[in-house]
Design a protein around this motif. Structure first.
Motif, mmCIF file in Angstrom:
data_model
loop_
_atom_site.group_PDB
_atom_site.id
_atom_site.type_symbol
_atom_site.label_atom_id
_atom_site.label_comp_id
_atom_site.label_asym_id
_atom_site.label_seq_id
_atom_site.Cartn_x
_atom_site.Cartn_y
_atom_site.Cartn_z
ATOM 1 N N LYS A 202 44.894 -48.313 32.028
ATOM 2 C CA LYS A 202 43.680 -48.857 32.642
ATOM 3 C C LYS A 202 43.164 -47.911 33.724
ATOM 4 C CE LYS A 202 41.845 -52.955 34.973
ATOM 5 N NZ LYS A 202 42.161 -54.308 35.520
ATOM 6 N N SER A 205 41.433 -45.031 32.262
ATOM 7 C CA SER A 205 40.319 -45.406 31.358
ATOM 8 C C SER A 205 40.638 -45.073 29.905
ATOM 9 C CB SER A 205 39.023 -44.708 31.787
ATOM 10 O OG SER A 205 38.659 -45.086 33.093
ATOM 11 N N ASP A 267 34.832 -36.939 29.137
ATOM 12 C CA ASP A 267 35.253 -38.305 28.819
ATOM 13 C C ASP A 267 36.403 -38.330 27.818
ATOM 14 O OD1 ASP A 267 33.683 -37.281 26.765
ATOM 15 O OD2 ASP A 267 32.931 -39.264 26.172
#
Length: 410
Positions: A202, A205, A267
């Protein structure tokens, strides 16, 4: 036996040398020996001594994360003298190692040395590309002096390092190959808290369905992390849900983050920076595959750690990894970019193959126990303590013989 381990790296600092020294200390203590550690303190003016670990004041020297201590600190000398050491084992060629050599000569203590680092791979940190040939000759000279002329026995972790001394440096002495032990239990999934893994994903991400490709280690040129990043777009073509996690710190961190941005992979590639020693196992257990393209390793302890977490390793075909990995049995070795990508793809798509490699990886890792490591090293200690290689020892022995004969006549 009373043993002194002298090192520039020790936990909480994280690298292969620190791990090796800690594993040896724990293994020797389990055998019943008294073990002391001398290392650098991260403060310039204070000494710390706790649980047999003496930390000497030091300052950073601006090269990688190395720190320089005094070569002959008198306060440390007084403390070490009280330890009454039977043998000294150095794990560095720098300031702490020089100090150990001086103590060895002054107090007539046998000295064993482990050569951990292929220094020719690190010359560019000093030369910046200039005078490389001359610098390599200097490194060769200093290595021979420090690892051959000033010690009693030499240990290396792999045949790759042994060949450096035997084939390139042409040393005549024995070179003992003893792979470093690893505390495999701390990396096994059953010993890592499940909730902490959920929290870690978490925090990073990471989706529960993501396929995690992991690198752990120093973030520096010689580790060839650039190769992993530049080939990640091709990995994504095969595995869109792939993400890469790069754990560690080092001089090339910003440069590699900039490369990631240039490739528009922000990302998809996550840089954690330095993590706590106790948290490292979480990253291995969280991942699906461990990767490395480094050819600068003497052993590559992170590969064994990953295998201890039952993770398939995809490593470049280098002798340091070939000593650990049996290709396509307990890990995978690649020779070029195309093979690197295809091996990761196979692990992702072929679940049976993945499980087979994972199982065998753990079986291989279990062979590298701290107990086995310590027992093998202790045999070298016994060798140097029992042999009369030292002039002082021979002289003392002859004096005792003369005194005995004199006593018999009287």
């Amino acid at each position: 036996m009373r043993i002194g381990l002298f090192t520039d790296a020790y936990p909480p600092f994280i690298n292969g040398v620190a791990t090796s020294v800690l594993m040896l200390k724990q293994g020797l203590e389990k055998m019943g020996h008294k073990v002391y550690v001398v290392t650098v303190n991260d403060e310039a003016f204070s000494y710390k001594e706790t649980e047999g670990v003496l930390k000497i004041p030091s300052i950073p020297i601006g090269i990688m994360n190395f720190r320089q201590s005094g070569i002959y600190p008198l306060k440390a000398l007084k403390i070490i003298k009280k330890w009454n050491l039977d043998v000294i084992h150095t794990h560095t060629e720098f300031s702490i190692g020089t100090f150990a050599r001086l103590i060895s000569k002054q107090f007539n203590i046998p000295l064993v040395h482990t050569y951990h680092t292929m220094y020719e791979e690190y010359i560019y940190y000093i030369t910046k590309g200039y005078f490389n040939h001359a610098s390599k000759k200097l490194v060769e000279y200093l290595t021979l002096f420090l690892c051959d002329k000033t010690i009693d026995e030499l240990i290396v972790p792999t045949n790759k390092a042994k060949e450096l001394f035997k084939e390139k440096y042409k040393v005549k002495r024995d070179v003992h190959v003893i792979p470093t032990g690893i505390d495999i239990e701390r990396f096994r999934k059953k010993n890592v808290d499940k909730l902490s893994l959920v929290k870690l994903k978490k925090d990073l991400s990471i989706n529960m369905r993501d396929f995690i490709i992991l690198y752990v280690g120093r973030i520096a040129k010689e580790k060839s992390i650039e190769f992993l990043i530049e080939n990640f777009p091709d990995v994504l073509k095969k595995i869109p849900k792939a993400k890469m996690v790069i754990v560690g710190d080092g001089p090339d961190l910003k440069e590699l983050m900039d490369l990631t941005s240039k490739l528009k992979l922000e990302d998809k590639i996550i840089f954690t920076g330095r993590v706590l020693w106790d948290d490292v196992p979480k990253y291995y257990v969280m991942s699906d595959v461990f990767v490395t393209a480094s050819t600068s390793e003497t052993q590559g302890l992170t590969v064994i750690e990953a295998m201890g977490a039952s993770k398939p390793v995809v490593a470049i075909k280098d002798e340091s990894f070939m000593q650990v990995i049996t290709n396509k049995k307990d890990g995978l070795l690649f020779e070029d970019e195309k093979e690197y990508v295809s091996l990761i793809e196979k692990l992702y798509k072929d679940k049976t193959f993945y499980q087979k490699i994972s199982k065998e990886a753990l079986n291989t890792a279990l062979k590298y126990s701290p107990d086995s490591y310590a027992k093998k090293v202790f045999k070298i200690y016994q060798m140097v303590v029992n042999k009369d290689t030292n002039i002082f020892k021979k002289t003392f022995h002859n004096v005792k013989k003369v005194l005995r004969k004199s006593g018999d006549k009287n």
